[in-house]
Design a protein around this motif. Sequence first.
Motif, PDB file in Angstrom:
ATOM      1  N   GLY A  14      25.808   8.121  17.470  1.00 34.62           N
ATOM      2  CA  GLY A  14      25.282   9.458  17.672  1.00 34.62           C
ATOM      3  C   GLY A  14      23.925   9.438  18.354  1.00 34.62           C
ATOM      4  O   GLY A  14      23.491   8.425  18.908  1.00 34.62           O
ATOM      5  N   ASP A  24      28.892  20.153  17.764  1.00 30.06           N
ATOM      6  CA  ASP A  24      29.587  18.869  17.878  1.00 30.06           C
ATOM      7  C   ASP A  24      29.073  17.820  16.892  1.00 30.06           C
ATOM      8  O   ASP A  24      29.669  16.743  16.784  1.00 30.06           O
ATOM      9  CB  ASP A  24      29.435  18.318  19.299  1.00 30.06           C
ATOM     10  CG  ASP A  24      30.265  19.087  20.317  1.00 30.06           C
ATOM     11  OD1 ASP A  24      31.027  19.980  19.912  1.00 30.06           O
ATOM     12  OD2 ASP A  24      30.133  18.796  21.515  1.00 30.06           O
ATOM     13  N   GLU A  26      26.499  15.735  16.913  1.00 24.75           N
ATOM     14  CA  GLU A  26      26.201  14.444  17.538  1.00 24.75           C
ATOM     15  C   GLU A  26      25.096  13.688  16.798  1.00 24.75           C
ATOM     16  O   GLU A  26      24.874  12.514  17.065  1.00 24.75           O
ATOM     17  CB  GLU A  26      25.781  14.644  18.992  1.00 24.75           C
ATOM     18  CG  GLU A  26      26.888  15.110  19.901  1.00 24.75           C
ATOM     19  CD  GLU A  26      26.431  15.222  21.339  1.00 24.75           C
ATOM     20  OE1 GLU A  26      25.292  14.781  21.646  1.00 24.75           O
ATOM     21  OE2 GLU A  26      27.194  15.743  22.173  1.00 24.75           O
ATOM     22  N   ARG A 243      37.433  11.477  22.679  1.00 25.43           N
ATOM     23  CA  ARG A 243      36.136  10.974  23.137  1.00 25.43           C
ATOM     24  C   ARG A 243      36.184  10.564  24.607  1.00 25.43           C
ATOM     25  O   ARG A 243      37.227  10.281  25.163  1.00 25.43           O
ATOM     26  CB  ARG A 243      35.722   9.753  22.294  1.00 25.43           C
ATOM     27  CG  ARG A 243      35.438  10.035  20.825  1.00 25.43           C
ATOM     28  CD  ARG A 243      34.237  10.935  20.611  1.00 25.43           C
ATOM     29  NE  ARG A 243      32.992  10.349  21.045  1.00 25.43           N
ATOM     30  CZ  ARG A 243      32.093   9.740  20.253  1.00 25.43           C
ATOM     31  NH1 ARG A 243      32.330   9.649  18.950  1.00 25.43           N
ATOM     32  NH2 ARG A 243      30.975   9.266  20.737  1.00 25.43           N
ATOM     33  N   ARG A 256      30.209  16.371  28.048  1.00 30.91           N
ATOM     34  CA  ARG A 256      30.667  15.478  26.977  1.00 30.91           C
ATOM     35  C   ARG A 256      31.147  14.132  27.526  1.00 30.91           C
ATOM     36  O   ARG A 256      31.976  13.472  26.918  1.00 30.91           O
ATOM     37  CB  ARG A 256      31.771  16.159  26.166  1.00 30.91           C
ATOM     38  CG  ARG A 256      31.290  17.370  25.353  1.00 30.91           C
ATOM     39  CD  ARG A 256      32.413  17.888  24.476  1.00 30.91           C
ATOM     40  NE  ARG A 256      31.986  18.947  23.589  1.00 30.91           N
ATOM     41  CZ  ARG A 256      32.254  20.247  23.782  1.00 30.91           C
ATOM     42  NH1 ARG A 256      32.897  20.638  24.873  1.00 30.91           N
ATOM     43  NH2 ARG A 256      31.857  21.150  22.899  1.00 30.91           N
ATOM     44  N   PRO A 260      27.388   9.455  23.144  1.00 34.50           N
ATOM     45  CA  PRO A 260      27.437  10.051  21.807  1.00 34.50           C
ATOM     46  C   PRO A 260      28.195  11.375  21.743  1.00 34.50           C
ATOM     47  O   PRO A 260      28.354  11.939  20.663  1.00 34.50           O
ATOM     48  CB  PRO A 260      25.963  10.274  21.475  1.00 34.50           C
ATOM     49  CG  PRO A 260      25.324  10.534  22.799  1.00 34.50           C
ATOM     50  CD  PRO A 260      26.075   9.658  23.778  1.00 34.50           C
ATOM     51  N   ALA A 261      28.677  11.874  22.883  1.00 31.78           N
ATOM     52  CA  ALA A 261      29.300  13.198  22.920  1.00 31.78           C
ATOM     53  C   ALA A 261      30.617  13.209  22.164  1.00 31.78           C
ATOM     54  O   ALA A 261      31.357  12.221  22.154  1.00 31.78           O
ATOM     55  CB  ALA A 261      29.522  13.638  24.359  1.00 31.78           C
ATOM     56  N   ARG A 262      30.912  14.339  21.520  1.00 37.41           N
ATOM     57  CA  ARG A 262      32.101  14.461  20.687  1.00 37.41           C
ATOM     58  C   ARG A 262      32.883  15.710  21.052  1.00 37.41           C
ATOM     59  O   ARG A 262      32.324  16.711  21.499  1.00 37.41           O
ATOM     60  CB  ARG A 262      31.706  14.511  19.207  1.00 37.41           C
ATOM     61  CG  ARG A 262      30.744  13.411  18.783  1.00 37.41           C
ATOM     62  CD  ARG A 262      30.335  13.532  17.330  1.00 37.41           C
ATOM     63  NE  ARG A 262      31.431  13.154  16.436  1.00 37.41           N
ATOM     64  CZ  ARG A 262      31.401  13.337  15.126  1.00 37.41           C
ATOM     65  NH1 ARG A 262      30.352  13.936  14.551  1.00 37.41           N
ATOM     66  NH2 ARG A 262      32.416  12.955  14.369  1.00 37.41           N
TER      67      ARG A 262
END
Length: 283
Positions: A14, A24, A26, A243, A256, A260-262
């Motif tokens: 994250g 999200d 993160e 992801r 995203r 760390p993007a979700r």
Amino acid sequence: MKLKQLTGGTFLMGTDDKHGFSEDYEGPATKVNVGSFKIGVTTVTNKEFNEFIQATGYKTTAEKYGSSFVFHILVDEEKKSEYDHVAGAPWWLVVPGADWNHPFGPNSSNEDLMNHPVVHVSLQDALAFCKWSNTTLPTESQWEYAARGGVSTEYPWGTSLTENNQFHANTWQGEFPWENSKEDGFIGTAPVESYEPNNNGLYQMIGNVWEWCRNPRYVLLDDFNTNGYELNEAPDKGEFAIRGGSFLCHCSYCNRYRLPARNGVDCHSTSSHLGFRCVKQDA
């Protein structure tokens, strides 16, 4: 399918940066422990998925439903008016006959895309392939650990999407969603071994296609230390994590494509930018 052995360890999952979306989850950046595992060097290709279909006769979710979501720019111009679109997102068309083997519609073929990632696969489809290949899907913690390759930057290659004025991933250039300038060379998916691999020798953990993970959507980061998230059977409802971003990601709409993007979608969802890669658990 080529798998790469990764030695487990502790990493910072994250981010504390505010470059993503608050919903999200993160952050906060959290130390997470990951055991050793093997992971696909690439996402599963059309060639590999075809071998699975030929061996099992499996019917995918899109084939059973009779349609799938196709991004408008990939559909024949004269056909677009025939298809319904997603409310609030007219760039997504509901195309009858679109599936993994007919990625742009019933008259299309993936014959020339054997080294591209398979798309139009639901979570159930991905898990069925995994069962056949004696693998599973990664959790988000495994996915991010593998994607980072030991770095703490936003991207596997550095701090900028176009570090050193080069394209390192297949994403969107131009004005999303109507004009793609194709500066990176691709309108849709790219061959799975395009661009340079990350420090773990893994290709396109960022961009190209979203990748299914086996945990529910937006689990709090510290929970990955206590829950293995095993999926022994395909779920019949709920949203699950994806992801890595896709060829459609652009900073003006969906950023995203960062490490760390979700994100997450319904387990039955299928579309022209959704695929997967496999992991194999160490005993």
